[in-house]
Design a protein around this motif. Structure first.
Motif, PDB file in Angstrom:
ATOM      1  N   ILE A   1       9.275  16.974   5.862  1.00  0.00           N
ATOM      2  CA  ILE A   1      10.173  16.844   4.716  1.00  0.00           C
ATOM      3  C   ILE A   1       9.557  17.622   3.565  1.00  0.00           C
ATOM      4  O   ILE A   1       8.377  17.456   3.248  1.00  0.00           O
ATOM      5  N   VAL A   2      10.367  18.484   2.943  1.00  0.00           N
ATOM      6  CA  VAL A   2       9.924  19.368   1.870  1.00  0.00           C
ATOM      7  C   VAL A   2      10.863  19.201   0.689  1.00  0.00           C
ATOM      8  O   VAL A   2      12.059  19.025   0.866  1.00  0.00           O
ATOM      9  N   GLY A   3      10.284  19.277  -0.508  1.00  0.00           N
ATOM     10  CA  GLY A   3      11.143  19.268  -1.677  1.00  0.00           C
ATOM     11  C   GLY A   3      10.438  18.806  -2.924  1.00  0.00           C
ATOM     12  O   GLY A   3       9.215  18.775  -2.997  1.00  0.00           O
ATOM     13  N   GLU A   4      11.253  18.444  -3.911  1.00  0.00           N
ATOM     14  CA  GLU A   4      10.768  17.908  -5.182  1.00  0.00           C
ATOM     15  C   GLU A   4      10.599  16.405  -5.004  1.00  0.00           C
ATOM     16  O   GLU A   4      11.452  15.743  -4.413  1.00  0.00           O
ATOM     17  N   TRP A   5       9.489  15.867  -5.509  1.00  0.00           N
ATOM     18  CA  TRP A   5       9.186  14.449  -5.328  1.00  0.00           C
ATOM     19  C   TRP A   5       8.931  13.808  -6.693  1.00  0.00           C
ATOM     20  O   TRP A   5       8.179  14.327  -7.507  1.00  0.00           O
ATOM     21  N   LEU A   6       9.563  12.665  -6.916  1.00  0.00           N
ATOM     22  CA  LEU A   6       9.358  11.885  -8.133  1.00  0.00           C
ATOM     23  C   LEU A   6       8.071  11.075  -8.026  1.00  0.00           C
ATOM     24  O   LEU A   6       7.630  10.758  -6.917  1.00  0.00           O
ATOM     25  N   PRO A   7       7.476  10.695  -9.154  1.00  0.00           N
ATOM     26  CA  PRO A   7       6.320   9.797  -9.070  1.00  0.00           C
ATOM     27  C   PRO A   7       6.753   8.446  -8.517  1.00  0.00           C
ATOM     28  O   PRO A   7       7.906   8.037  -8.689  1.00  0.00           O
ATOM     29  N   GLY A   8       5.832   7.788  -7.841  1.00  0.00           N
ATOM     30  CA  GLY A   8       6.135   6.474  -7.293  1.00  0.00           C
ATOM     31  C   GLY A   8       5.518   6.272  -5.931  1.00  0.00           C
ATOM     32  O   GLY A   8       4.736   7.092  -5.447  1.00  0.00           O
ATOM     33  N   ILE A   9       5.903   5.182  -5.305  1.00  0.00           N
ATOM     34  CA  ILE A   9       5.335   4.798  -4.015  1.00  0.00           C
ATOM     35  C   ILE A   9       6.349   5.087  -2.909  1.00  0.00           C
ATOM     36  O   ILE A   9       7.518   4.687  -2.998  1.00  0.00           O
ATOM     37  N   TYR A  10       5.869   5.767  -1.879  1.00  0.00           N
ATOM     38  CA  TYR A  10       6.685   6.146  -0.730  1.00  0.00           C
ATOM     39  C   TYR A  10       6.118   5.491   0.525  1.00  0.00           C
ATOM     40  O   TYR A  10       4.913   5.530   0.756  1.00  0.00           O
ATOM     41  N   GLN A  11       6.988   4.921   1.336  1.00  0.00           N
ATOM     42  CA  GLN A  11       6.608   4.373   2.633  1.00  0.00           C
ATOM     43  C   GLN A  11       6.947   5.414   3.685  1.00  0.00           C
ATOM     44  O   GLN A  11       8.042   6.005   3.644  1.00  0.00           O
ATOM     45  N   ILE A  12       6.014   5.642   4.630  1.00  0.00           N
ATOM     46  CA  ILE A  12       6.195   6.681   5.639  1.00  0.00           C
ATOM     47  C   ILE A  12       6.061   6.074   7.033  1.00  0.00           C
ATOM     48  O   ILE A  12       5.034   5.457   7.349  1.00  0.00           O
ATOM     49  N   TRP A  13       7.090   6.254   7.844  1.00  0.00           N
ATOM     50  CA  TRP A  13       7.076   5.852   9.247  1.00  0.00           C
ATOM     51  C   TRP A  13       7.090   7.113  10.097  1.00  0.00           C
ATOM     52  O   TRP A  13       7.877   8.028   9.831  1.00  0.00           O
ATOM     53  N   VAL A  14       6.262   7.155  11.134  1.00  0.00           N
ATOM     54  CA  VAL A  14       6.321   8.235  12.120  1.00  0.00           C
ATOM     55  C   VAL A  14       6.709   7.589  13.439  1.00  0.00           C
ATOM     56  O   VAL A  14       6.025   6.682  13.918  1.00  0.00           O
ATOM     57  N   GLY A  15       7.820   8.039  13.981  1.00  0.00           N
ATOM     58  CA  GLY A  15       8.355   7.434  15.186  1.00  0.00           C
ATOM     59  C   GLY A  15       8.223   8.329  16.400  1.00  0.00           C
ATOM     60  O   GLY A  15       7.927   9.518  16.284  1.00  0.00           O
TER      61      GLY A  15
END
Length: 164
Positions: A132-146
């Motif tokens: 995933i590529v792009g502009e990212w806002l500040p904050g907390i991101y949860q990441i799942w790899v399936g």
């Protein structure tokens, strides 16, 4: 559990607790020789090393569309199977005009990211690897790899980079 902090490219603190053993990588240690497994990551702009890499095991029994709450996002389909809890939590302390998350695995994997502004999914960004590529806002991101197949678990590395 791992905790990784990357600030302005100079500080790295990491604690890994595995099977009752504790390892600590101190600032100045070469963390990229053996990327940490799972864990929480906090980064500022211009972090180092770039790309920063963490490892994990893909897969689970929960359909990706169920975790994502939809079958498709603008970045791709919410396919594959994941665990109920994310493998990584990424805390961005600043807005990033460009940030790329790329999974590398010898098997077919998928990715779901939930954070400020929404949910993003991907499958087959580069070959069978999601990104995933792009502009990212500040904050907390949860990441799942399936994994594409239910209850199949595969090793992967997750690379995070600011470099286009």
């Amino acid at each position: 559990m791992s905790k990784i902090v990357l600030n302005q490219g100079i500080r790295l603190s990491l604690m890994i607790i595995t099977l009752g053993m504790t390892s600590v990588i101190h600032p100045g240690a070469d963390a990229q020789d053996t990327p940490p497994i799972f864990g929480d990551i906090t980064i500022n702009q211009q972090f180092s090393p770039d790309p920063f890499t963490v490892r994990g095991m893909s897969g689970g029994s929960v359909p990706g569309r169920k975790v994502a709450g939809r079958a498709e996002t603008p970045t791709g389909p919410c396919t594959g199977f994941v665990d109920t809890t994310p493998g990584h939590t990424l805390n961005l302390t600043n807005r990033f005009e460009y940030l790329k998350l790329l999974v590398e695995s010898p098997q077919d994997t998928t990715m779901i990211v939930k954070g400020p502004g929404g949910t993003w999914c991907n499958d087959d960004f580069e070959g069978k690897n999601p990104g995933i590529v792009g502009e990212w806002l500040p904050g907390i991101y949860q990441i799942w790899v399936g994994s594409y197949e239910k209850d199949k678990y595969f090793p992967y590395t997750l690379q995070i980079t600011e470099v286009e």
